[in-house]
Design an enzyme around this catalytic site. Structure first.
Site, PDB file in Angstrom:
ATOM      1  N   HIS A  53      -7.122  -5.702   2.229  1.00  0.00           N
ATOM      2  CA  HIS A  53      -5.850  -5.237   2.918  1.00  0.00           C
ATOM      3  C   HIS A  53      -5.302  -6.292   3.961  1.00  0.00           C
ATOM      4  O   HIS A  53      -5.966  -6.848   4.797  1.00  0.00           O
ATOM      5  CB  HIS A  53      -6.397  -4.165   3.792  1.00  0.00           C
ATOM      6  CG  HIS A  53      -6.881  -3.016   2.956  1.00  0.00           C
ATOM      7  ND1 HIS A  53      -6.155  -1.827   2.973  1.00  0.00           N
ATOM      8  CD2 HIS A  53      -8.150  -2.828   2.444  1.00  0.00           C
ATOM      9  CE1 HIS A  53      -6.946  -1.020   2.206  1.00  0.00           C
ATOM     10  NE2 HIS A  53      -7.937  -1.595   2.122  1.00  0.00           N
ATOM     11  N   HIS A  96     -10.196  -5.179  -3.429  1.00  0.00           N
ATOM     12  CA  HIS A  96      -8.995  -5.340  -2.634  1.00  0.00           C
ATOM     13  C   HIS A  96      -9.155  -5.968  -1.407  1.00  0.00           C
ATOM     14  O   HIS A  96      -9.979  -5.417  -0.672  1.00  0.00           O
ATOM     15  CB  HIS A  96      -7.924  -4.103  -2.963  1.00  0.00           C
ATOM     16  CG  HIS A  96      -8.467  -3.072  -2.337  1.00  0.00           C
ATOM     17  ND1 HIS A  96      -9.353  -2.334  -3.117  1.00  0.00           N
ATOM     18  CD2 HIS A  96      -8.703  -2.291  -1.125  1.00  0.00           C
ATOM     19  CE1 HIS A  96      -9.933  -1.332  -2.646  1.00  0.00           C
ATOM     20  NE2 HIS A  96      -9.372  -1.209  -1.462  1.00  0.00           N
ATOM     21  N   ASP A 151       0.758  -1.067  -0.197  1.00  0.00           N
ATOM     22  CA  ASP A 151       0.023  -0.085   0.097  1.00  0.00           C
ATOM     23  C   ASP A 151       0.805   1.210  -0.178  1.00  0.00           C
ATOM     24  O   ASP A 151       2.032   1.329   0.648  1.00  0.00           O
ATOM     25  CB  ASP A 151      -0.919  -0.055   1.163  1.00  0.00           C
ATOM     26  CG  ASP A 151      -1.938   0.983   1.039  1.00  0.00           C
ATOM     27  OD1 ASP A 151      -3.141   0.601   1.031  1.00  0.00           O
ATOM     28  OD2 ASP A 151      -1.771   2.071   1.191  1.00  0.00           O
ATOM     29  N   GLN A 202     -14.209   2.650   1.524  1.00  0.00           N
ATOM     30  CA  GLN A 202     -13.713   2.178   0.049  1.00  0.00           C
ATOM     31  C   GLN A 202     -13.440   3.288  -0.918  1.00  0.00           C
ATOM     32  O   GLN A 202     -14.283   4.360  -1.182  1.00  0.00           O
ATOM     33  CB  GLN A 202     -14.589   1.088  -0.804  1.00  0.00           C
ATOM     34  CG  GLN A 202     -13.817   0.624  -2.027  1.00  0.00           C
ATOM     35  CD  GLN A 202     -14.420  -0.522  -2.684  1.00  0.00           C
ATOM     36  OE1 GLN A 202     -15.792  -0.688  -2.399  1.00  0.00           O
ATOM     37  NE2 GLN A 202     -13.941  -0.965  -3.670  1.00  0.00           N
ATOM     38  N   ASN A 222     -13.054  -3.361   2.443  1.00  0.00           N
ATOM     39  CA  ASN A 222     -14.151  -2.169   2.622  1.00  0.00           C
ATOM     40  C   ASN A 222     -15.031  -2.332   1.192  1.00  0.00           C
ATOM     41  O   ASN A 222     -14.543  -2.407   0.233  1.00  0.00           O
ATOM     42  CB  ASN A 222     -13.405  -0.807   2.473  1.00  0.00           C
ATOM     43  CG  ASN A 222     -12.444  -0.655   3.912  1.00  0.00           C
ATOM     44  OD1 ASN A 222     -12.930  -1.187   4.966  1.00  0.00           O
ATOM     45  ND2 ASN A 222     -11.362  -0.110   3.696  1.00  0.00           N
ATOM     46  N   VAL A 249     -10.988   3.034  -3.632  1.00  0.00           N
ATOM     47  CA  VAL A 249     -10.505   2.483  -5.099  1.00  0.00           C
ATOM     48  C   VAL A 249     -11.624   1.378  -5.211  1.00  0.00           C
ATOM     49  O   VAL A 249     -11.587   0.459  -4.713  1.00  0.00           O
ATOM     50  CB  VAL A 249      -9.057   1.891  -4.973  1.00  0.00           C
ATOM     51  CG1 VAL A 249      -8.817   1.472  -6.265  1.00  0.00           C
ATOM     52  CG2 VAL A 249      -7.928   3.023  -4.524  1.00  0.00           C
TER      53      VAL A 249
HETATM   54  P1  5GP Z   1      -9.666   1.356   0.414  1.00  0.00           P
HETATM   55  O1  5GP Z   1      -9.956   2.840   1.188  1.00  0.00           O
HETATM   56  O2  5GP Z   1     -10.233   1.359  -1.092  1.00  0.00           O
HETATM   57  O3  5GP Z   1      -9.990   0.117   0.976  1.00  0.00           O
HETATM   58  O4  5GP Z   1      -8.159   1.147   0.141  1.00  0.00           O
HETATM   59  C1  5GP Z   1      -7.638   1.676  -0.970  1.00  0.00           C
HETATM   60  C2  5GP Z   1      -5.926   1.703  -0.716  1.00  0.00           C
HETATM   61  O5  5GP Z   1      -5.150   1.839  -1.774  1.00  0.00           O
HETATM   62  C3  5GP Z   1      -5.738   2.849   0.209  1.00  0.00           C
HETATM   63  O6  5GP Z   1      -5.053   2.151   1.665  1.00  0.00           O
HETATM   64  C4  5GP Z   1      -4.376   3.583  -0.433  1.00  0.00           C
HETATM   65  O7  5GP Z   1      -3.351   3.951   0.496  1.00  0.00           O
HETATM   66  C5  5GP Z   1      -4.180   2.385  -1.472  1.00  0.00           C
HETATM   67  N1  5GP Z   1      -3.707   3.271  -2.723  1.00  0.00           N
HETATM   68  C6  5GP Z   1      -4.481   4.233  -3.381  1.00  0.00           C
HETATM   69  N2  5GP Z   1      -3.883   4.578  -4.525  1.00  0.00           N
HETATM   70  C7  5GP Z   1      -2.518   3.682  -4.707  1.00  0.00           C
HETATM   71  C8  5GP Z   1      -1.378   3.779  -5.533  1.00  0.00           C
HETATM   72  O8  5GP Z   1      -1.513   4.288  -6.540  1.00  0.00           O
HETATM   73  N3  5GP Z   1      -0.682   2.915  -5.055  1.00  0.00           N
HETATM   74  C9  5GP Z   1      -0.780   1.963  -4.105  1.00  0.00           C
HETATM   75  N4  5GP Z   1       0.273   1.020  -4.069  1.00  0.00           N
HETATM   76  N5  5GP Z   1      -1.260   2.005  -3.274  1.00  0.00           N
HETATM   77  C10 5GP Z   1      -2.585   2.826  -3.282  1.00  0.00           C
END
Ligand code: 5GP
Length: 110
Positions: A98, A96, A28, A90, A83, A92
């Site tokens: 975590h 996914h 991440d 969420q 999420n 993205v």
């Molecule tokens: P969510 O909030 O959707 O459950 O988690 C998305 C995760 O993607 C977040 O923890 C964020 O830090 C990670 N993330 C967002 N953009 C990027 C990226 O460009 N590269 C990487 N490696 N992680 C990302």
């Protein structure tokens, strides 16, 4: 197209720690624990709620990949988080898992 699809397509870089025909795992970019890895399907599924019965084995595979990475990292205690939806955190919209570990983790999460 999501940022994770661009990582799958190697259009943007990521620290990839695992890859097979169905899954990719990478660090991440904004880690919330010493170990914070995202395990994603290569299939573009936006969120858990969008999975179909065809995706049942894939869902298990993602958890298995997270388990294998946790074992590689010698984590005894870790947390898997998925999420679903913006109200659940969420950001993205490419499914996914975590994998969080390397520190004590409080419960319940916020
Ligand atoms: P969510 O909030 O959707 O459950 O988690 C998305 C995760 O993607 C977040 O923890 C964020 O830090 C990670 N993330 C967002 N953009 C990027 C990226 O460009 N590269 C990487 N490696 N992680 C990302």
């Amino acid at each position: 197209m999501t940022i994770f699809q661009k990582i799958i397509d190697r259009e943007i870089p990521a620290e990839i720690v695992y890859e097979d025909d169905r899954a990719l795992a990478f660090k991440d970019i904004n880690p919330q624990a010493p170990v914070h890895i995202l395990v994603i399907p290569k299939k573009p599924i936006a969120k858990v709620a969008d999975m179909t019965t065809d995706d049942k084995e894939l869902a298990g595979h993602l958890i298995w990949v997270a388990r294998e990475i946790a074992a590689d990292q010698e984590l005894d205690d870790f947390r898997l988080v998925v999420n679903n939806g913006s109200g659940a955190g969420q950001t993205v919209f490419h499914l996914h898992v975590h994998l969080l570990g390397g520190r004590g983790l409080e419960w319940p999460p916020g």
